[in-house]
Write an enzyme that holds these catalytic residues in place. Structure first.
Site, PDB file in Angstrom:
ATOM      1  N   LYS A   1       0.936  -1.342   0.050  1.00 32.16           N
ATOM      2  CA  LYS A   1       0.119   0.132  -0.076  1.00 32.16           C
ATOM      3  C   LYS A   1       0.836   1.363   0.066  1.00 32.16           C
ATOM      4  O   LYS A   1       1.871   1.304   0.356  1.00 32.16           O
ATOM      5  CB  LYS A   1      -0.866  -0.080   1.522  1.00 32.16           C
ATOM      6  CG  LYS A   1      -0.174  -0.153   2.579  1.00 32.16           C
ATOM      7  CD  LYS A   1       0.154   1.389   2.848  1.00 32.16           C
ATOM      8  CE  LYS A   1       0.827   1.214   4.489  1.00 32.16           C
ATOM      9  NZ  LYS A   1       1.753   2.469   4.981  1.00 32.16           N
TER      10      LYS A   1
ATOM     11  N   ASP B   1      -2.554  -1.557  10.333  1.00 28.18           N
ATOM     12  CA  ASP B   1      -2.626  -1.769   8.974  1.00 28.18           C
ATOM     13  C   ASP B   1      -3.483  -2.946   8.321  1.00 28.18           C
ATOM     14  O   ASP B   1      -3.579  -3.142   7.370  1.00 28.18           O
ATOM     15  CB  ASP B   1      -1.466  -1.643   8.231  1.00 28.18           C
ATOM     16  CG  ASP B   1      -0.727  -0.012   8.322  1.00 28.18           C
ATOM     17  OD1 ASP B   1      -1.683   0.870   8.648  1.00 28.18           O
ATOM     18  OD2 ASP B   1       0.303   0.367   7.945  1.00 28.18           O
TER      19      ASP B   1
END
Length: 286
Positions: free
Chosen positions: A15, A140
């Site tokens: 990401k 996350d």
């Protein structure tokens, strides 16, 4: 007897934090964030083999990380305990994402374990349940479990799917590691950005996006500052997370490839496509 499932190989994508604002600090020391997570097509790959003996084994050694401390193993054991299954797994990883680079590699690995073993063990747990299990492993992990680019608040766990532009990115790793705790403890870190809405963030677009960690990281790590300044000569550059990786967006793969080839003369660099849906979702048919 039922047939033994075939080995399962799944991606664990990286990401980027397209923006990262720090809007406060909680009493427990954690920071309140607002960020836009974008999935990219740069991935690790994990392979799973079913075991009937309940053993969880990571067959690939990873430098500097003890077997039982690895997020891959911890995620598998957490899912095993939460579900009560007596099955186990042998897991291997083809590693491409740099460790500690701000690309979410460890968290993505953990999410792929949760989703992969949920399928291999035929548990039938929902993504919401898996995300809740994953949150205890890292803030996350849920975004990778849910598999969508997202607006995130809190410590990064309050997620709203977001549709972002999907440029080609040059991602650079300057070859050093950043201490995330040291950055968040730095007294000069900006912690008082004014909160904005998701709509404002998306409407404002790239021109208004920033990373509040960037100034502190550049001051502490001159090699990252050098790479950011170099990349900024080609396109607006930004740190992802607390680094060490940084990135810039380009309209075409060819333009990104040209810059990446130049960057590779000094650092490690990749070209990656921005996505709104994780390739893990696609691989699992979600």
């Amino acid at each position: 007897m039922p047939a033994t499932p075939r080995p399962l190989t799944l991606p664990a994508p990286a990401k980027l934090n397209r923006m990262l604002h720090i809007v406060g600090r909680r009493q427990d020391g954690y920071h309140e964030l607002q960020t836009l997570f974008q999935i990219i097509d740069l991935c690790d790959y994990l392979s799973f083999n079913l075991r009937q003996d309940g053993v969880i084994e990571l067959t690939t050694s990873m430098d500097g990380v003890a077997h039982d401390d690895n997020l891959i193993v911890r995620a598998a054991k957490r899912l095993q305990q939460a579900s009560g299954t007596h099955l186990g797994a042998s897991i291997s990883i083809e590693k491409h994402l740099p460790m500690g680079g701000g690309l979410g590699g460890g968290s993505s690995n953990a999410a792929t374990v949760l989703k992969g073993l949920n399928q291999l063990w035929q548990l039938g747990l929902s993504d919401a349940t898996l995300a809740e299990l994953g949150l205890a492993l890292g803030a996350d992990v849920p975004v990778f479990v849910l598999g969508k680019s997202a607006w995130a608040e809190g410590v990064g766990e309050k997620l709203t799917p977001a549709t972002l532009d999907t440029p080609w990115f040059v991602v650079i790793h300057p070859g050093i590691s950043v201490s995330t705790p040291a950055i968040f403890q730095d007294p000069e870190l900006t912690r008082d950005s004014l909160p904005i809405t998701m709509a404002r963030a998306l409407q404002g677009g790239v021109a208004e996006w920033r990373n509040d960690c960037e100034a502190t990281v550049k001051k502490r790590y001159p090699r990252i500052a050098e790479a950011l300044d170099w990349l900024a000569q080609h396109a607006p550059s930004r740190l992802t997370g607390t680094g060490a990786c940084l990135f810039a967006a380009f309209e075409s793969q060819e333009a990104a490839q040209t810059v990446a080839e130049l960057a590779n003369q000094r650092w490690q660099a990749w070209v990656a496509r921005g996505l709104n849906t994780s390739p893990l979702q696609d691989a699992l048919g979600c």
